[in-house]
Write a protein that holds these residues in place. Structure first.
Motif, short mmCIF file in Angstrom:
data_model
loop_
_atom_site.label_atom_id
_atom_site.label_comp_id
_atom_site.label_asym_id
_atom_site.label_seq_id
_atom_site.Cartn_x
_atom_site.Cartn_y
_atom_site.Cartn_z
N MET A 26 0.82 -1.22 0.00
CA MET A 26 0.00 0.00 0.00
C MET A 26 0.85 1.27 0.00
O MET A 26 0.30 2.37 0.04
N TYR A 27 2.17 1.13 -0.01
CA TYR A 27 3.02 2.32 0.11
C TYR A 27 2.89 3.27 -1.08
O TYR A 27 2.82 4.48 -0.89
N GLU A 28 2.85 2.76 -2.29
CA GLU A 28 2.78 3.65 -3.45
C GLU A 28 1.43 4.36 -3.50
O GLU A 28 1.34 5.58 -3.59
N THR A 29 0.37 3.58 -3.44
CA THR A 29 -0.99 4.12 -3.38
C THR A 29 -1.78 3.21 -2.47
O THR A 29 -1.84 2.01 -2.68
N CYS A 30 -2.39 3.81 -1.48
CA CYS A 30 -3.15 3.05 -0.47
C CYS A 30 -4.63 3.22 -0.77
O CYS A 30 -5.22 4.26 -0.46
N ASN A 31 -5.23 2.22 -1.40
CA ASN A 31 -6.66 2.24 -1.70
C ASN A 31 -7.39 1.41 -0.65
O ASN A 31 -7.05 0.24 -0.45
N LEU A 32 -8.38 2.03 -0.02
CA LEU A 32 -9.13 1.38 1.04
C LEU A 32 -10.62 1.57 0.81
O LEU A 32 -11.03 2.58 0.24
N GLU A 33 -11.41 0.62 1.29
CA GLU A 33 -12.85 0.82 1.37
C GLU A 33 -13.26 0.48 2.79
O GLU A 33 -13.03 -0.64 3.26
N ILE A 34 -13.82 1.47 3.47
CA ILE A 34 -14.22 1.31 4.86
C ILE A 34 -15.67 1.77 4.97
O ILE A 34 -15.99 2.91 4.63
N SER A 35 -16.54 0.88 5.38
CA SER A 35 -17.96 1.21 5.58
C SER A 35 -18.58 1.84 4.33
O SER A 35 -19.26 2.87 4.41
N ASP A 36 -18.33 1.24 3.17
CA ASP A 36 -18.87 1.69 1.89
C ASP A 36 -18.35 3.07 1.46
O ASP A 36 -18.98 3.77 0.69
N VAL A 37 -17.21 3.47 2.00
CA VAL A 37 -16.58 4.72 1.60
C VAL A 37 -15.19 4.39 1.08
O VAL A 37 -14.39 3.77 1.78
N GLY A 38 -14.91 4.80 -0.15
CA GLY A 38 -13.60 4.56 -0.75
C GLY A 38 -12.63 5.68 -0.43
O GLY A 38 -13.00 6.87 -0.45
N PHE A 39 -11.40 5.29 -0.13
CA PHE A 39 -10.33 6.24 0.16
C PHE A 39 -9.10 5.88 -0.65
O PHE A 39 -8.82 4.70 -0.86
N THR A 40 -8.37 6.89 -1.05
CA THR A 40 -7.04 6.71 -1.61
C THR A 40 -6.11 7.64 -0.85
O THR A 40 -6.38 8.84 -0.73
#
Length: 141
Positions: A26-40
């Motif tokens: 995840m160091y280059e780009t950290c893409n997450l989805e938490i509780s139906d919310v996407g984050f980069t």
């Protein structure tokens, strides 16, 4: 650009909190989805190594009627006029995906995992309300 030690430490801590294995991926780009919310999350470039950019996916505009679509775009542009300060959030529109995003620039050297977690939690709470009020849906689709 190589990620800085501070950035990598924050990503390691965040992945630990979320139960994500292999934080190095995840160091280059950290893409997450938490509780139906996407984050980069990504670190700034060479000219902004102290910047941590947090992009929050607010939802898609592609299914909206043209008049509502236009009004949402106008509203987020207008909101940008009133956001003050270097680290104030900014709204944007990804024309490739048709999605509205909110971007926060945080200073890595001042940031703790608690501060980052608090921001993500606040956004997770905010996004469904924004989607309901602005897009007429509680999900990002």
């Amino acid at each position: 650009m190589m990620a800085t030690e501070k950035y990598c430490t924050l990503i390691d801590q965040l992945c630990e909190q979320l139960g994500i294995e292999n934080p190095e991926s995840m160091y280059e780009t950290c893409n997450l989805e938490i509780s139906d919310v996407g984050f980069t999350l990504s670190q700034g470039d060479e000219e902004d190594e102290d910047g941590l950019y947090v992009y929050c996916d607010l939802g898609s505009l592609t299914e909206l009627p043209t008049a509502i679509y236009a009004q949402v775009v106008i509203n987020v542009l207008e909101a940008n006029l009133y956001m003050k300060g270097d680290n104030a959030p900014r709204f944007g529109f990804n024309s490739e995906t048709g999605r509205v995003v909110m971007m926060h620039r945080l200073q890595l050297q001042e940031l703790t995992i608690d501060g980052l977690s608090e921001l993500l939690t606040n956004l997770i709470d905010y996004v469904p309300q924004w989607r309901a009020e602005t897009l007429g849906t509680s999900t990002g689709n």
